[in-house]
Design an enzyme around this catalytic site. Structure first.
Site, PDB file in Angstrom:
ATOM      1  N   GLY A  46      38.755  39.395  39.734  1.00 12.86           N
ATOM      2  CA  GLY A  46      39.616  38.250  39.484  1.00 12.86           C
ATOM      3  C   GLY A  46      40.936  38.410  40.210  1.00 12.86           C
ATOM      4  O   GLY A  46      41.336  39.529  40.552  1.00 12.86           O
ATOM      5  N   GLN A  51      49.817  37.212  42.007  1.00 11.40           N
ATOM      6  CA  GLN A  51      49.482  38.461  42.708  1.00 11.40           C
ATOM      7  C   GLN A  51      49.607  38.319  44.231  1.00 11.40           C
ATOM      8  O   GLN A  51      49.640  39.322  44.933  1.00 11.40           O
ATOM      9  CB  GLN A  51      48.059  38.933  42.356  1.00 11.40           C
ATOM     10  CG  GLN A  51      47.933  39.412  40.913  1.00 11.40           C
ATOM     11  CD  GLN A  51      46.528  39.896  40.633  1.00 11.40           C
ATOM     12  OE1 GLN A  51      45.658  39.106  40.281  1.00 11.40           O
ATOM     13  NE2 GLN A  51      46.298  41.179  40.803  1.00 11.40           N
ATOM     14  N   CYS A  89      43.272  46.690  37.983  1.00 12.81           N
ATOM     15  CA  CYS A  89      43.909  45.498  38.531  1.00 12.81           C
ATOM     16  C   CYS A  89      44.193  45.745  40.006  1.00 12.81           C
ATOM     17  O   CYS A  89      44.637  46.835  40.373  1.00 12.81           O
ATOM     18  CB  CYS A  89      45.217  45.249  37.774  1.00 12.81           C
ATOM     19  SG  CYS A  89      46.157  43.843  38.394  1.00 12.81           S
ATOM     20  N   LEU A  90      43.951  44.740  40.846  1.00 13.66           N
ATOM     21  CA  LEU A  90      44.208  44.893  42.280  1.00 13.66           C
ATOM     22  C   LEU A  90      45.693  45.133  42.561  1.00 13.66           C
ATOM     23  O   LEU A  90      46.044  45.676  43.602  1.00 13.66           O
ATOM     24  CB  LEU A  90      43.716  43.649  43.039  1.00 13.66           C
ATOM     25  CG  LEU A  90      42.195  43.448  43.040  1.00 13.66           C
ATOM     26  CD1 LEU A  90      41.837  42.098  43.656  1.00 13.66           C
ATOM     27  CD2 LEU A  90      41.481  44.578  43.773  1.00 13.66           C
ATOM     28  N   HIS A 131      42.653  38.924  31.260  1.00 12.98           N
ATOM     29  CA  HIS A 131      43.479  39.681  32.211  1.00 12.98           C
ATOM     30  C   HIS A 131      44.185  38.732  33.200  1.00 12.98           C
ATOM     31  O   HIS A 131      45.389  38.844  33.424  1.00 12.98           O
ATOM     32  CB  HIS A 131      42.567  40.679  32.946  1.00 12.98           C
ATOM     33  CG  HIS A 131      43.237  41.491  33.996  1.00 12.98           C
ATOM     34  ND1 HIS A 131      43.319  42.867  33.918  1.00 12.98           N
ATOM     35  CD2 HIS A 131      43.842  41.138  35.168  1.00 12.98           C
ATOM     36  CE1 HIS A 131      43.968  43.310  34.999  1.00 12.98           C
ATOM     37  NE2 HIS A 131      44.279  42.295  35.772  1.00 12.98           N
ATOM     38  N   GLU A 132      43.412  37.792  33.767  1.00  9.50           N
ATOM     39  CA  GLU A 132      43.998  36.904  34.794  1.00  9.50           C
ATOM     40  C   GLU A 132      44.995  35.929  34.183  1.00  9.50           C
ATOM     41  O   GLU A 132      46.041  35.645  34.779  1.00  9.50           O
ATOM     42  CB  GLU A 132      42.898  36.149  35.544  1.00  9.50           C
ATOM     43  CG  GLU A 132      41.914  37.017  36.314  1.00  9.50           C
ATOM     44  CD  GLU A 132      42.567  38.080  37.174  1.00  9.50           C
ATOM     45  OE1 GLU A 132      43.653  37.836  37.730  1.00  9.50           O
ATOM     46  OE2 GLU A 132      41.994  39.186  37.282  1.00  9.50           O
ATOM     47  N   HIS A 135      48.346  37.398  33.687  1.00  8.32           N
ATOM     48  CA  HIS A 135      49.147  37.490  34.915  1.00  8.32           C
ATOM     49  C   HIS A 135      50.077  36.280  35.035  1.00  8.32           C
ATOM     50  O   HIS A 135      51.171  36.388  35.582  1.00  8.32           O
ATOM     51  CB  HIS A 135      48.232  37.492  36.152  1.00  8.32           C
ATOM     52  CG  HIS A 135      47.788  38.857  36.596  1.00  8.32           C
ATOM     53  ND1 HIS A 135      48.668  39.829  37.001  1.00  8.32           N
ATOM     54  CD2 HIS A 135      46.552  39.398  36.728  1.00  8.32           C
ATOM     55  CE1 HIS A 135      47.988  40.919  37.358  1.00  8.32           C
ATOM     56  NE2 HIS A 135      46.696  40.682  37.197  1.00  8.32           N
TER      57      HIS A 135
HETATM   58 NI    NI Z   1      45.138  41.999  37.610  1.00  3.74          NI
END
Ligand code: NI
Length: 163
Positions: A46, A51, A89-90, A131-132, A135
């Site tokens: 995701g 981000q 997480c990226l 999670h997304e 953000h």
């Molecule tokens: Ni993330």
């Protein structure tokens, strides 16, 4: 379409609340296309607009069939159960933590043209929705865990579990 740079923890854009999307225009379509391309390139589950430095409420999430769902202005409207598992997480590369999430969530969102729809996710997809969407309010998974593990530590634990 273009790859965008994924910001990492410490960048102020990751810690700000995002504004709702109000224009369902070409600019939004380009953003969603770029999020999908960037997510596929990073091999993630995701990705949220902040981000890549865009403070708008838009995310993409990979579902159980490996499709990428586009969620604009997403909100969790119901949740049930609980799961505990490793999350990453990226924007926090190479770090993993154990995070509790609901087992099942239902989300209401808009598509790229502004049409409302609902989507349901279980297990890893439910985890990803939560999670997304977090953000978009400037929160990272690291806030839900006391200890972060490196990829090497995670691999070792998975190996030990498999034995
Ligand atoms: Ni993330």
């Amino acid at each position: 379409m273009a790859l965008r740079t994924i910001l990492t923890d410490g960048d102020p854009a990751l810690h700000k609340a995002c504004r709702p999307v109000t224009n369902f225009d070409q600019r939004l379509h380009d953003l969603l296309d770029d999020l999908k391309e960037t997510l596929a390139n990073a091999n993630g589950a995701g990705l949220a607009a902040p981000q890549v430095g865009i403070l708008r409420r838009a995310v993409v999430v990979v579902d159980v069939e490996d499709n990428m769902l586009e969620l604009v202005n997403p909100e969790i409207i119901s949740q049930e159960g609980e799961q505990e598992g490793f999350e990453g997480c990226l924007s926090v590369p190479g770090r993993w933590g154990v995070v509790k999430r609901p087992l099942k969530v239902r989300v209401r969102a808009q598509d790229r043209d502004g049409n409302f729809f609902e989507a349901e996710g279980e297990e890893i997809v439910a985890r990803c929705f939560c999670h997304e969407i977090e953000h978009l309010d400037g929160h990272l998974f690291t806030e839900h865990t006391d200890r972060l593990y490196t990829t090497e530590e995670l691999d070792q634990m998975m190996e030990e579990q498999g034995e």
